[in-house]
Design a protein around this motif. Structure first.
Motif, PDB file in Angstrom:
ATOM      1  N   GLY A  39     -76.010  -5.622 -15.169  1.00 59.59           N
ATOM      2  CA  GLY A  39     -74.886  -5.481 -16.075  1.00 59.59           C
ATOM      3  C   GLY A  39     -74.926  -4.165 -16.825  1.00 59.59           C
ATOM      4  O   GLY A  39     -75.990  -3.677 -17.204  1.00 59.59           O
ATOM      5  N   VAL A  40     -73.724  -3.618 -17.059  1.00 61.49           N
ATOM      6  CA  VAL A  40     -73.590  -2.316 -17.717  1.00 61.49           C
ATOM      7  C   VAL A  40     -72.400  -2.356 -18.671  1.00 61.49           C
ATOM      8  O   VAL A  40     -71.366  -2.946 -18.359  1.00 61.49           O
ATOM      9  N   SER A  41     -72.577  -1.724 -19.818  1.00 59.10           N
ATOM     10  CA  SER A  41     -71.437  -1.365 -20.650  1.00 59.10           C
ATOM     11  C   SER A  41     -71.232   0.128 -20.437  1.00 59.10           C
ATOM     12  O   SER A  41     -72.047   0.945 -20.878  1.00 59.10           O
ATOM     13  N   ASN A  42     -70.185   0.503 -19.732  1.00 58.03           N
ATOM     14  CA  ASN A  42     -70.038   1.903 -19.327  1.00 58.03           C
ATOM     15  C   ASN A  42     -69.715   2.807 -20.529  1.00 58.03           C
ATOM     16  O   ASN A  42     -69.644   2.344 -21.664  1.00 58.03           O
ATOM     17  N   VAL A  43     -69.517   4.068 -20.260  1.00 58.72           N
ATOM     18  CA  VAL A  43     -69.325   5.014 -21.360  1.00 58.72           C
ATOM     19  C   VAL A  43     -68.043   4.730 -22.135  1.00 58.72           C
ATOM     20  O   VAL A  43     -67.899   5.156 -23.282  1.00 58.72           O
ATOM     21  N   GLU A  44     -67.098   3.999 -21.519  1.00 59.47           N
ATOM     22  CA  GLU A  44     -65.894   3.572 -22.236  1.00 59.47           C
ATOM     23  C   GLU A  44     -66.079   2.200 -22.878  1.00 59.47           C
ATOM     24  O   GLU A  44     -65.117   1.602 -23.354  1.00 59.47           O
ATOM     25  N   LYS A  45     -67.331   1.688 -22.813  1.00 59.40           N
ATOM     26  CA  LYS A  45     -67.662   0.366 -23.371  1.00 59.40           C
ATOM     27  C   LYS A  45     -66.872  -0.752 -22.692  1.00 59.40           C
ATOM     28  O   LYS A  45     -66.440  -1.704 -23.328  1.00 59.40           O
ATOM     29  N   ARG A  46     -66.742  -0.639 -21.384  1.00 55.84           N
ATOM     30  CA  ARG A  46     -66.159  -1.687 -20.547  1.00 55.84           C
ATOM     31  C   ARG A  46     -67.267  -2.391 -19.778  1.00 55.84           C
ATOM     32  O   ARG A  46     -68.211  -1.762 -19.290  1.00 55.84           O
ATOM     33  N   GLY A  47     -67.145  -3.718 -19.645  1.00 54.86           N
ATOM     34  CA  GLY A  47     -68.158  -4.486 -18.944  1.00 54.86           C
ATOM     35  C   GLY A  47     -68.046  -4.341 -17.440  1.00 54.86           C
ATOM     36  O   GLY A  47     -66.993  -4.619 -16.852  1.00 54.86           O
ATOM     37  N   GLU A  48     -69.140  -3.906 -16.806  1.00 51.91           N
ATOM     38  CA  GLU A  48     -69.172  -3.692 -15.359  1.00 51.91           C
ATOM     39  C   GLU A  48     -70.466  -4.259 -14.772  1.00 51.91           C
ATOM     40  O   GLU A  48     -71.451  -4.472 -15.482  1.00 51.91           O
ATOM     41  N   ILE A  49     -70.464  -4.448 -13.444  1.00 55.28           N
ATOM     42  CA  ILE A  49     -71.673  -4.762 -12.684  1.00 55.28           C
ATOM     43  C   ILE A  49     -71.863  -3.649 -11.663  1.00 55.28           C
ATOM     44  O   ILE A  49     -70.955  -3.366 -10.869  1.00 55.28           O
ATOM     45  N   TRP A  50     -73.023  -3.016 -11.704  1.00 60.85           N
ATOM     46  CA  TRP A  50     -73.337  -1.923 -10.793  1.00 60.85           C
ATOM     47  C   TRP A  50     -74.260  -2.416  -9.691  1.00 60.85           C
ATOM     48  O   TRP A  50     -75.114  -3.280  -9.915  1.00 60.85           O
ATOM     49  N   MET A  51     -74.076  -1.844  -8.510  1.00 55.25           N
ATOM     50  CA  MET A  51     -74.927  -2.152  -7.363  1.00 55.25           C
ATOM     51  C   MET A  51     -75.724  -0.917  -6.963  1.00 55.25           C
ATOM     52  O   MET A  51     -75.178   0.182  -6.853  1.00 55.25           O
ATOM     53  N   TYR A  52     -77.028  -1.108  -6.761  1.00 56.89           N
ATOM     54  CA  TYR A  52     -77.925  -0.100  -6.209  1.00 56.89           C
ATOM     55  C   TYR A  52     -78.526  -0.649  -4.913  1.00 56.89           C
ATOM     56  O   TYR A  52     -78.576  -1.874  -4.720  1.00 56.89           O
ATOM     57  N   THR A  53     -78.994   0.242  -4.047  1.00 53.82           N
ATOM     58  CA  THR A  53     -79.640  -0.189  -2.806  1.00 53.82           C
ATOM     59  C   THR A  53     -80.944   0.582  -2.604  1.00 53.82           C
ATOM     60  O   THR A  53     -81.151   1.659  -3.180  1.00 53.82           O
ATOM     61  N   SER A  54     -81.821   0.000  -1.764  1.00 52.09           N
ATOM     62  CA  SER A  54     -83.126   0.608  -1.497  1.00 52.09           C
ATOM     63  C   SER A  54     -83.610   0.193  -0.111  1.00 52.09           C
ATOM     64  O   SER A  54     -83.311  -0.914   0.358  1.00 52.09           O
ATOM     65  N   GLN A  55     -84.390   1.065   0.511  1.00 52.52           N
ATOM     66  CA  GLN A  55     -85.055   0.723   1.775  1.00 52.52           C
ATOM     67  C   GLN A  55     -86.488   0.269   1.547  1.00 52.52           C
ATOM     68  O   GLN A  55     -87.034  -0.489   2.363  1.00 52.52           O
ATOM     69  N   ASP A  56     -87.111   0.720   0.444  1.00 50.51           N
ATOM     70  CA  ASP A  56     -88.547   0.478   0.256  1.00 50.51           C
ATOM     71  C   ASP A  56     -88.887  -0.296  -1.015  1.00 50.51           C
ATOM     72  O   ASP A  56     -90.057  -0.443  -1.351  1.00 50.51           O
ATOM     73  N   MET A  57     -87.893  -0.757  -1.757  1.00 55.11           N
ATOM     74  CA  MET A  57     -88.058  -1.533  -2.984  1.00 55.11           C
ATOM     75  C   MET A  57     -88.440  -0.695  -4.201  1.00 55.11           C
ATOM     76  O   MET A  57     -88.447  -1.205  -5.316  1.00 55.11           O
ATOM     77  N   GLU A  58     -88.771   0.568  -4.007  1.00 53.65           N
ATOM     78  CA  GLU A  58     -89.200   1.416  -5.120  1.00 53.65           C
ATOM     79  C   GLU A  58     -88.215   2.525  -5.429  1.00 53.65           C
ATOM     80  O   GLU A  58     -88.053   2.906  -6.590  1.00 53.65           O
ATOM     81  N   HIS A  59     -87.556   3.053  -4.423  1.00 55.04           N
ATOM     82  CA  HIS A  59     -86.603   4.151  -4.616  1.00 55.04           C
ATOM     83  C   HIS A  59     -85.198   3.591  -4.438  1.00 55.04           C
ATOM     84  O   HIS A  59     -84.830   3.129  -3.359  1.00 55.04           O
ATOM     85  N   TRP A  60     -84.427   3.653  -5.526  1.00 58.93           N
ATOM     86  CA  TRP A  60     -83.119   3.019  -5.560  1.00 58.93           C
ATOM     87  C   TRP A  60     -82.020   4.059  -5.757  1.00 58.93           C
ATOM     88  O   TRP A  60     -82.191   5.009  -6.526  1.00 58.93           O
ATOM     89  N   SER A  61     -80.886   3.827  -5.074  1.00 58.96           N
ATOM     90  CA  SER A  61     -79.743   4.735  -5.168  1.00 58.96           C
ATOM     91  C   SER A  61     -78.497   3.963  -5.568  1.00 58.96           C
ATOM     92  O   SER A  61     -78.271   2.837  -5.098  1.00 58.96           O
ATOM     93  N   PHE A  62     -77.678   4.601  -6.401  1.00 58.91           N
ATOM     94  CA  PHE A  62     -76.415   3.994  -6.816  1.00 58.91           C
ATOM     95  C   PHE A  62     -75.510   3.810  -5.615  1.00 58.91           C
ATOM     96  O   PHE A  62     -75.320   4.732  -4.811  1.00 58.91           O
ATOM     97  N   ASP A  63     -74.937   2.613  -5.456  1.00 56.63           N
ATOM     98  CA  ASP A  63     -74.009   2.336  -4.368  1.00 56.63           C
ATOM     99  C   ASP A  63     -72.570   2.333  -4.872  1.00 56.63           C
ATOM    100  O   ASP A  63     -71.736   3.087  -4.401  1.00 56.63           O
ATOM    101  N   ARG A  64     -72.277   1.464  -5.875  1.00 58.80           N
ATOM    102  CA  ARG A  64     -70.905   1.391  -6.360  1.00 58.80           C
ATOM    103  C   ARG A  64     -70.845   0.487  -7.591  1.00 58.80           C
ATOM    104  O   ARG A  64     -71.789  -0.266  -7.872  1.00 58.80           O
ATOM    105  N   VAL A  65     -69.726   0.559  -8.292  1.00 54.37           N
ATOM    106  CA  VAL A  65     -69.391  -0.463  -9.278  1.00 54.37           C
ATOM    107  C   VAL A  65     -68.820  -1.624  -8.471  1.00 54.37           C
ATOM    108  O   VAL A  65     -67.712  -1.537  -7.936  1.00 54.37           O
ATOM    109  N   ILE A  66     -69.575  -2.711  -8.362  1.00 51.91           N
ATOM    110  CA  ILE A  66     -69.166  -3.817  -7.509  1.00 51.91           C
ATOM    111  C   ILE A  66     -68.166  -4.738  -8.207  1.00 51.91           C
ATOM    112  O   ILE A  66     -67.405  -5.451  -7.558  1.00 51.91           O
ATOM    113  N   TYR A  67     -68.148  -4.678  -9.561  1.00 51.66           N
ATOM    114  CA  TYR A  67     -67.209  -5.527 -10.302  1.00 51.66           C
ATOM    115  C   TYR A  67     -66.976  -4.913 -11.675  1.00 51.66           C
ATOM    116  O   TYR A  67     -67.925  -4.462 -12.329  1.00 51.66           O
ATOM    117  N   ARG A  68     -65.704  -4.930 -12.098  1.00 49.03           N
ATOM    118  CA  ARG A  68     -65.334  -4.499 -13.441  1.00 49.03           C
ATOM    119  C   ARG A  68     -64.476  -5.575 -14.071  1.00 49.03           C
ATOM    120  O   ARG A  68     -63.495  -6.024 -13.467  1.00 49.03           O
TER     121      ARG A  68
END
Length: 506
Positions: A187-216
């Motif tokens: 869960g995230v409160s973005n810079v506009e203070k809107r409630g969002e859910i962000w998705m990250y992905t990883s191949q090795d469980m340690e290094h994670w990359s931003f994928d998308r805002v999956i829900y706003r």
């Protein structure tokens, strides 16, 4: 990323200190409302379920814990486990703040089984920006720890740093594996203070990359979506969250914060496509921060926190505060979810009494049980033959007139859980719809020493609320109120319940 031995030693010392705090509170614990068949800490404050997983042949359930008092404070992780979802064992406290990133709290997170067989937990490290309180906001990052036994954890530190200093809420990671890739939502409160859910992905469980805002969240007043979860049910995907900033609307969203879900479709690498309206997990006064897990047999299970948000909170004077709801199985029921106690819970029943069918005259009250600390009640009300305006049960009924009411209200056409006669704590009422059932309504009511859970029509709706009876016997009474004639109860059974605890607290 790995932490040094001194930091690990410090966590051991912090855990020992926290356990001493729990033991001290326990010495003065008052058990008048302490749960016998719901998970709770031995003492202290608990909130969100964390790290739900089946590991090493046992269901592992962790939870947010403040071990030094009965109000929210410096968050640790407590721990219980079970072989069968029925009998639970207290385990050593699992996590305490020991790193700079988490110096003001080891916040909520989830657990997964790594490819090498170890348990990996992801959680939020929390610290105050001003070092004292939340007046200037908090700083949160996602952290990682590993365990070979589910008891002892080695912290790996921050794996998802907060990307923008203006973001004040950035927490509660839920992780799962899909194909050969790992997914994390939080869960995230973005810079506009809107409630969002962000998705990250990883191949090795340690290094994670931003994928998308999956829900706003569509409501601009909702500034944060806590404790998000994302999981499949049949051919659909569910996104659930606990929304901060919602406003009451009719029968819905009456609580301080409200936990619910939306149903839709999703494919890895794509967007989530919502197909249902938002639906509350539970319509009672005390339900928040649910987390789901997959059982070994493929069932989707959910544990919720019975959140005592509204003052007064009388159990805070008793050395403990907060409990889970029963573990519930989640299944798809059209455009919403059905949740009902796991089948295993019925093993706790004892001394079952079959009391139905029953016809009640107008304004008749009948005592079914003189004194019940716990009970599992199943009741079917024949709506075709009902002529009462209200028919149902008074539970936790004490000699001073205090009670909690669970009934069918013919004027509303809904099930009502009403605490207007409670001696202690918050009052008020909540209702649940019948979801198209017009000929009969089936109720299952689980009583514990200080709580009531109601399941309507096999869990199409649920209501969870605290109920703090006064001293003396706690009766269960059947009543009919007003109307043109009799109320007809087609079937009614009442069972006492054994305790869930493997050994008594001492």
């Amino acid at each position: 990323m790995n932490q040094n031995a001194n930091e690990q030693t410090d966590m051991t010392a912090q855990l020992e200190k926290a356990q001493a705090g729990i033991d001290e509170l326990f010495q003065h614990r008052n058990d008048r409302w302490y749960p016998l068949c719901h998970i709770a800490s031995k003492a202290g404050w608990i909130n969100d379920p964390n790290g739900l997983i089946f590991f090493k042949g046992r269901y592992q359930a962790y939870y947010q814990l403040y071990p030094y008092g009965t109000k929210w404070g410096l968050m640790h992780w407590g721990h219980v486990s079970s072989e069968d979802l029925v009998t639970w064992r207290r385990e050593p406290l699992a996590m305490a703040p020991s790193l700079e990133a988490e110096k003001d709290g080891v916040f909520s997170g989830s657990a997964v089984l790594a490819d090498d067989g170890r348990m990996v937990i992801y959680y939020t490290g929390h610290r105050w920006r001003n070092g004292v309180n939340e007046d200037q906001g908090n700083f949160q990052e996602q952290c990682m720890a590993v365990s070979d036994d589910g008891i002892h954890f080695e912290k790996k530190g921050v794996v998802v740093p907060c990307p923008d200093d203006r973001i004040l809420h950035f927490r509660d990671p839920k992780v799962w594996k899909q194909g050969n890739r790992w997914y994390m939502v939080f869960g995230v409160s973005n810079v506009e203070k809107r409630g969002e859910i962000w998705m990250y992905t990883s191949q090795d469980m340690e290094h994670w990359s931003f994928d998308r805002v999956i829900y706003r969240h569509p409501d601009p007043d909702v500034f944060m979506l806590e404790c998000p979860d994302m999981f499949p049910v049949e051919d659909k995907w569910v996104i659930c969250y606990s929304a901060m900033g919602t406003k009451p609307h009719g029968f819905n969203q009456r609580n301080h914060n409200n936990a619910g879900y939306v149903i839709g479709t999703w494919q890895p690498g794509g967007d989530f496509h919502q197909e249902s309206d938002f639906h509350l997990w539970d319509l009672g006064q005390n339900y928040y921060a649910p987390q789901t897990m997959e059982a070994p047999d493929g069932r989707r299970l959910v544990f919720g926190w019975m959140s005592p948000f509204t003052e007064p909170i009388p159990m805070q004077d008793d050395g403990w505060c907060g409990q889970f709801t029963l573990p519930r199985e989640v299944t798809l029921a059209g455009d919403h979810l059905r949740t009902r106690p796991v089948a295993e819970f019925s093993r706790l029943r004892k001394d079952t009494r079959d009391l139905g069918p029953i016809d009640l005259d107008v304004n008749e009250t009948r005592t079914l049980v003189e004194d019940a600390r716990t009970a599992d009640i199943e009741m079917t009300i024949d709506l075709d033959r009902n002529q009462a305006e209200r028919v149902g049960l008074e539970v936790h009924a004490t000699q001073d007139g205090g009670h909690t009411m669970v009934c069918y209200d013919d004027q509303l056409g809904r099930i009502v859980l009403d605490r207007h006669s409670n001696t202690y704590g918050d009052r008020g009422y909540r209702t649940a719809p019948l979801d198209g059932h017009t000929d009969q309504v089936k109720l299952r009511i689980i009583l514990d020493q200080g709580s009531v859970e109601v399941y309507v029509n096999d869990g199409l709706e649920a209501m969870s609320s605290y109920s703090f009876p006064s001293d003396g016997p706690r009766a269960i009474k059947l009543f009919s109120e007003s109307g043109e004639g009799q109320a007809h109860i087609s079937s009614l059974t009442v069972s006492a319940l054994d305790t869930i605890w493997e050994t008594p607290d001492k």
